[in-house]
Design an enzyme around this catalytic site. Structure first.
Site, PDB file in Angstrom:
ATOM      1  N   ASP A 164     -44.238 101.672  26.452  1.00  0.00           N
ATOM      2  CA  ASP A 164     -44.286 103.065  26.879  1.00  0.00           C
ATOM      3  C   ASP A 164     -45.604 103.331  27.593  1.00  0.00           C
ATOM      4  O   ASP A 164     -46.670 102.889  27.119  1.00  0.00           O
ATOM      5  CB  ASP A 164     -44.172 103.956  25.637  1.00  0.00           C
ATOM      6  CG  ASP A 164     -43.525 105.297  25.914  1.00  0.00           C
ATOM      7  OD1 ASP A 164     -43.815 105.876  26.973  1.00  0.00           O
ATOM      8  OD2 ASP A 164     -42.737 105.754  25.080  1.00  0.00           O
ATOM      9  N   ASP A 165     -45.557 104.013  28.734  1.00  0.00           N
ATOM     10  CA  ASP A 165     -46.774 104.484  29.408  1.00  0.00           C
ATOM     11  C   ASP A 165     -47.773 103.368  29.700  1.00  0.00           C
ATOM     12  O   ASP A 165     -48.989 103.582  29.664  1.00  0.00           O
ATOM     13  CB  ASP A 165     -47.464 105.554  28.562  1.00  0.00           C
ATOM     14  CG  ASP A 165     -46.687 106.852  28.482  1.00  0.00           C
ATOM     15  OD1 ASP A 165     -45.621 106.945  29.105  1.00  0.00           O
ATOM     16  OD2 ASP A 165     -47.138 107.770  27.772  1.00  0.00           O
ATOM     17  N   CYS A 202     -39.894 108.692  30.865  1.00  0.00           N
ATOM     18  CA  CYS A 202     -39.358 107.937  29.744  1.00  0.00           C
ATOM     19  C   CYS A 202     -37.845 107.977  29.613  1.00  0.00           C
ATOM     20  O   CYS A 202     -37.160 106.976  29.769  1.00  0.00           O
ATOM     21  CB  CYS A 202     -39.991 108.466  28.472  1.00  0.00           C
ATOM     22  SG  CYS A 202     -39.105 108.021  26.997  1.00  0.00           S
ATOM     23  N   ARG A 211     -35.046 104.814  30.374  1.00  0.00           N
ATOM     24  CA  ARG A 211     -34.277 104.197  29.295  1.00  0.00           C
ATOM     25  C   ARG A 211     -32.780 104.373  29.513  1.00  0.00           C
ATOM     26  O   ARG A 211     -31.991 103.466  29.223  1.00  0.00           O
ATOM     27  CB  ARG A 211     -34.741 104.783  27.955  1.00  0.00           C
ATOM     28  CG  ARG A 211     -36.159 104.365  27.616  1.00  0.00           C
ATOM     29  CD  ARG A 211     -36.848 105.308  26.611  1.00  0.00           C
ATOM     30  NE  ARG A 211     -38.285 105.083  26.672  1.00  0.00           N
ATOM     31  CZ  ARG A 211     -38.965 104.320  25.825  1.00  0.00           C
ATOM     32  NH1 ARG A 211     -38.361 103.733  24.815  1.00  0.00           N
ATOM     33  NH2 ARG A 211     -40.266 104.143  25.981  1.00  0.00           N
ATOM     34  N   LYS A 255     -38.539 103.494  19.671  1.00  0.00           N
ATOM     35  CA  LYS A 255     -38.342 104.811  20.273  1.00  0.00           C
ATOM     36  C   LYS A 255     -36.962 104.917  20.900  1.00  0.00           C
ATOM     37  O   LYS A 255     -36.493 104.000  21.567  1.00  0.00           O
ATOM     38  CB  LYS A 255     -39.431 105.048  21.324  1.00  0.00           C
ATOM     39  CG  LYS A 255     -39.264 106.334  22.130  1.00  0.00           C
ATOM     40  CD  LYS A 255     -40.466 106.568  23.003  1.00  0.00           C
ATOM     41  CE  LYS A 255     -40.243 107.703  23.976  1.00  0.00           C
ATOM     42  NZ  LYS A 255     -41.445 108.040  24.753  1.00  0.00           N
ATOM     43  N   HIS A 315     -35.261 108.634  22.160  1.00  0.00           N
ATOM     44  CA  HIS A 315     -35.471 109.682  23.168  1.00  0.00           C
ATOM     45  C   HIS A 315     -34.326 109.760  24.173  1.00  0.00           C
ATOM     46  O   HIS A 315     -34.537 109.919  25.365  1.00  0.00           O
ATOM     47  CB  HIS A 315     -36.809 109.463  23.887  1.00  0.00           C
ATOM     48  CG  HIS A 315     -37.404 110.748  24.410  1.00  0.00           C
ATOM     49  ND1 HIS A 315     -38.395 110.767  25.353  1.00  0.00           N
ATOM     50  CD2 HIS A 315     -37.150 112.049  24.109  1.00  0.00           C
ATOM     51  CE1 HIS A 315     -38.735 112.014  25.629  1.00  0.00           C
ATOM     52  NE2 HIS A 315     -37.982 112.812  24.874  1.00  0.00           N
ATOM     53  N   HIS A 334     -47.624 104.990  24.221  1.00  0.00           N
ATOM     54  CA  HIS A 334     -47.564 106.439  24.256  1.00  0.00           C
ATOM     55  C   HIS A 334     -48.571 107.021  23.270  1.00  0.00           C
ATOM     56  O   HIS A 334     -48.835 106.456  22.226  1.00  0.00           O
ATOM     57  CB  HIS A 334     -46.151 106.892  23.878  1.00  0.00           C
ATOM     58  CG  HIS A 334     -45.825 108.286  24.300  1.00  0.00           C
ATOM     59  ND1 HIS A 334     -46.401 109.390  23.716  1.00  0.00           N
ATOM     60  CD2 HIS A 334     -44.973 108.757  25.246  1.00  0.00           C
ATOM     61  CE1 HIS A 334     -45.913 110.473  24.283  1.00  0.00           C
ATOM     62  NE2 HIS A 334     -45.056 110.123  25.213  1.00  0.00           N
ATOM     63  N   ASP A 339     -41.784 101.762  30.750  1.00  0.00           N
ATOM     64  CA  ASP A 339     -40.840 102.782  31.207  1.00  0.00           C
ATOM     65  C   ASP A 339     -41.372 103.625  32.353  1.00  0.00           C
ATOM     66  O   ASP A 339     -40.614 104.295  33.045  1.00  0.00           O
ATOM     67  CB  ASP A 339     -40.388 103.675  30.049  1.00  0.00           C
ATOM     68  CG  ASP A 339     -41.530 104.435  29.384  1.00  0.00           C
ATOM     69  OD1 ASP A 339     -42.694 104.272  29.789  1.00  0.00           O
ATOM     70  OD2 ASP A 339     -41.243 105.195  28.432  1.00  0.00           O
ATOM     71  N   ASN A 340     -42.682 103.634  32.545  1.00  0.00           N
ATOM     72  CA  ASN A 340     -43.294 104.341  33.678  1.00  0.00           C
ATOM     73  C   ASN A 340     -44.739 103.900  33.764  1.00  0.00           C
ATOM     74  O   ASN A 340     -45.213 103.117  32.942  1.00  0.00           O
ATOM     75  CB  ASN A 340     -43.204 105.869  33.536  1.00  0.00           C
ATOM     76  CG  ASN A 340     -43.538 106.414  32.165  1.00  0.00           C
ATOM     77  OD1 ASN A 340     -42.675 106.961  31.481  1.00  0.00           O
ATOM     78  ND2 ASN A 340     -44.777 106.248  31.731  1.00  0.00           N
ATOM     79  N   LYS A 362     -47.563 108.309  35.883  1.00  0.00           N
ATOM     80  CA  LYS A 362     -46.354 108.864  35.289  1.00  0.00           C
ATOM     81  C   LYS A 362     -46.067 110.271  35.824  1.00  0.00           C
ATOM     82  O   LYS A 362     -46.978 111.064  36.033  1.00  0.00           O
ATOM     83  CB  LYS A 362     -46.581 108.899  33.770  1.00  0.00           C
ATOM     84  CG  LYS A 362     -45.559 109.584  32.911  1.00  0.00           C
ATOM     85  CD  LYS A 362     -46.041 109.503  31.467  1.00  0.00           C
ATOM     86  CE  LYS A 362     -45.151 110.172  30.477  1.00  0.00           C
ATOM     87  NZ  LYS A 362     -45.665 110.002  29.096  1.00  0.00           N
TER      88      LYS A 362
END
Length: 734
Positions: A12-13, A50, A54, A108, A110, A203, A309-310, A370
């Protein structure tokens, strides 16, 4: 040939330049080993956010086309933004399960509309509803690494250990992922498996074990300018960036390191030390997972794919934030809190995000991060490791590819056709295309010539080596709107043009030299937008059209709650932001009572109403700043009705404690109540607390003695209001 297992690792991130094998000096030896024994793709793209990434990964379709044009926290009635993946977009785990695979997910999620993320469901868009057979993790955008809100399959569960016992979420997720594989391989080893390992890292909140943070003390004292220059050199040496590529210059909203005061340097460097520790710790957990595959002779026939994811997150602002709940509440107060808590930044009271100049450097050599469709938002690492299926280890692939390509790649490798119907539902076509041929042949063609991008009004389009991109900056977060130059109106957007075949990092705008090409590609963007349900455009994080909740999922004006385990989702209890009354029905014993009446959140941001030595207390913690008062006299024995009220006033609100025969005790607090006390938090607890407390006056669970608390009635001051104003969702995290 034996069908391969598949492990999909989603960070993540995490920016393009933050892994060692992509140029960083942050220690990621296990990820680097995957890259060294596998492949790196240096033109891999995601959606800049995010939930959309996904959804695209797990469906093989463009994100708007499956209703995930934005975050699941803000569903709208528009088809591209419902946040509900339709049955016609069958997921990768659902297709693999039908083909005989075991399917597990850890981490995660989401990917469910916010009102469905509650203990009563519905569970259709929870992991088990979308094709996974086992799940362990958290359903929202983020959660504390030390006191997370956890779900196993379709049930919320307590964390297995406490922070004092050394608990950290990434270790727990890895334990569970290994357990899923071990159980399956020891019982049905002939079946292949698919593991979706969606890390909570990187994240925010950035929270790493103390011993890992110590490893990086002083490691970033040279500042982000020198650190970024060194990354560019290493990237070219590693071959992940062409030798003749220019890096984008330092933008005006990133101050030169030399201009910072000593205090600013220490605070921002410290935030990066903790981020680096968190990434290295996460790499160690990935190493444990890979070691298990290696030790059980499973790794050679397992496709391991690792992505982010980004791009990097700038949600910490220019200085970083000790408690980023408060960054968009009061920037000056947040800065003061951060600088005052330098020594506690890695501690239990921290809910940290690092300073955004480090996010800029972490996306080297690209622009922005992001939420923007510049390369800094949409180009992230892709690593593929498959000893039985990859050609020359350690090579770099430069085909333009997209996250939607991963599902068809896995299906082709597994020999599983894309079904025309799944679970009785006719399936929509895939947008992705397999990149399997590139595993063996570096020169094969890219799987696509064209790809659109859109994220909160930021728009771009790639076509045959060219890319157009707007300079659009949406109205929130206000920090970016105030500091980043660009257009705030669609009609005023400038479409820049870049030739990515010769300008790897998107540095030189050629729009003035090729106006016809720009017009042609802008029209192509609108065509793609119409085909993929991108329209209508909406660049707001607030003010998006509200989707009416399904019957039974609307926030009531009044509810009664009994004490006991479990919690009420913040999306399901009465709205509190417009004022409220909580009435507790007590049987007060002769001896003074102690215990929670109602609590939500914790000491990073929370509200608690409790008894101590028979006195009522209300404690309100706004982004790490605590406010507390208590009743003047203890409660008398016997049956009692007591109340906690909150009433709006100019500039804030007033809490009041009411008990029979006594004047109300009031507590004035500036600023509005948060719409969400904890992103991904457990919700409202009655009669007990868990995790960290709201203040140091009690220690969870601090449960009320049996028989004392009968029930708590909660009534909103906004009777009939079904949805709160989403003003606090300017800080929704992806």
């Amino acid at each position: 040939m034996t069908r391969p297992n598949v492990v999909m690792i989603v960070l993540d991130d995490t920016g393009f330049a933050q892994l060692g094998c992509f140029g960083s000096d942050i220690s990621t030896p296990n990820i680097d080993r995957l890259a060294g024994d596998g492949l790196r793709y240096n033109r891999f793209h995601v959606t800049a956010l995010c939930s959309p990434t996904r959804a695209s990964l797990l469906t093989g379709r463009n994100h708007h086309r499956v209703g995930m044009g934005y975050l699941t926290d803000i569903p709208t009635p528009d088809p591209g933004y419902t946040c509900a993946i339709p049955p016609a977009a069958g997921t990768l785990p659902a297709v693999l399960k039908q083909a005989g695979y075991s399917t597990f997910a850890a981490g995660k999620w989401h990917l469910a509309p916010r009102w469905e993320v509650n203990p009563a469901g519905p569970y259709d868009r929870w992991p088990l509803g979308l094709g996974f057979e086992r799940y362990y993790g958290f359903l929202s955008a983020e959660t504390s690494q030390r006191t997370p809100t956890l779900v196993r399959d379709n049930s919320y569960v307590p964390q297995p250990r406490t922070p004092d016992e050394g608990y950290h979420l990434m270790e727990d997720l890895t334990d569970e992922a290994i357990g899923f594989i071990r159980d399956q391989q020891q019982n049905t080893p002939e079946r292949p498996f698919f593991l979706y390992y969606a890390a909570s890292a990187m994240h925010a909140p950035i929270q790493a074990p103390e011993e890992w943070v110590r490893r990086y003390e002083g490691a970033f004292d040279q500042g982000w300018d020198e650190w970024r220059d060194a990354i560019v050199t290493r990237q070219k040496e590693l071959g992940v960036v062409p030798e003749d590529a220019d890096a984008t210059p330092r933008p005006p909203w990133v101050r030169p390191w030399e201009e910072l005061s000593e205090g600013e340097r220490r605070v921002t460097a410290r935030s990066m030390e903790i981020f680096a520790a968190y990434l290295s710790y996460t790499d160690a957990q990935i190493g444990r997972l890979i070691d298990h595959l290696r030790e059980t002779d499973t790794l050679d026939n397992t496709i391991v794919m690792l992505i982010s994811d980004n791009g990097t997150s700038a949600e910490g602002g220019p200085d970083g934030s000790f408690n980023y709940h408060g960054l968009h509440r009061d920037r000056a107060a947040n800065r003061e809190l951060t600088f005052a808590n330098l020594d506690e930044m890695a501690g239990d009271h921290s809910y940290m995000q690092y300073a955004w100049p480090w996010a800029w450097a972490g996306n080297t050599p690209f622009w922005l991060w992001k939420r923007f469709t510049a390369l800094g938002g949409v180009r992230t690492p892709l690593i593929v490791h498959w000893p039985d299926g990859v050609g020359t280890p350690g090579e770099v692939r430069d085909q333009f590819c997209h996250v939607s390509d991963l599902m068809p790649t896995v299906l082709e490798a597994a020999g599983v056709p894309v079904p025309e119907r799944l679970n009785g539902v006719e399936q929509m076509s895939l947008d992705g295309a397999s990149i399997l041929d590139s595993f063996l042949a570096p020169e094969v063609a890219a799987p696509r010539e064209t790809q659109y991008f859109e994220c909160a009004g930021s728009r771009s389009l790639y076509h045959r080596g060219w890319k157009i991109r707007t300079d659009h900056v949406g109205p929130t977060p206000l920090l970016e709107r105030e500091l980043i130059p660009g257009s705030h109106e669609y009609d005023e957007d400038h479409w820049a043009l870049f030739h990515l075949d010769t300008d790897y990092a998107e540095t030189t705008d050629l729009s003035a030299s090729h106006p016809e090409l720009v017009r042609e590609m802008v029209q192509m963007w609108w065509t793609e937008a119409g085909r993929n349900q991108v329209l209508p455009l909406n660049d707001g994080y607030t003010g998006r059209p509200q989707m009416e909740r399904p019957a039974g999922h609307r926030q009531p004006a009044r509810m009664s709650y009994r004490p006991g385990p479990g919690a009420v989702s913040e999306f399901m209890h009465p709205v509190l932001t417009e004022g409220f009354t909580m009435t507790a029905h007590l049987e007060v014993p002769d001896e003074p009572s102690n215990g929670i009446i109602a609590a939500i959140g914790d000491w990073t941001q929370g509200l608690a109403w409790y008894l101590r030595d028979g006195h009522m207390l209300v404690s309100a913690n706004y982004a790490g700043v605590g406010h507390r008062t208590r009743s003047a006299v203890p409660l008398a024995p016997g049956r009692q009705e007591v109340r906690l009220t909150y009433r709006l006033r100019e500039g804030g609100g007033t809490f009041a404690l009411h008990q029979p025969g006594e004047d109300a005790v009031e507590l004035d607090v500036d600023g509005p109540l948060p719409v969400r006390w904890q992103i991904g938090g457990p919700g409202l607890r009655i009669g007990f607390d868990a995790g960290f407390p709201v203040d140091d006056g009690y220690a969870p669970p601090y449960a009320m003695e049996p028989g004392v608390l009968q029930r708590v009635d909660v009534e909103s001051g906004a009777a009939g209001l079904l949805e709160p104003d989403d003003s606090d969702l300017a800080r929704v995290h992806e």
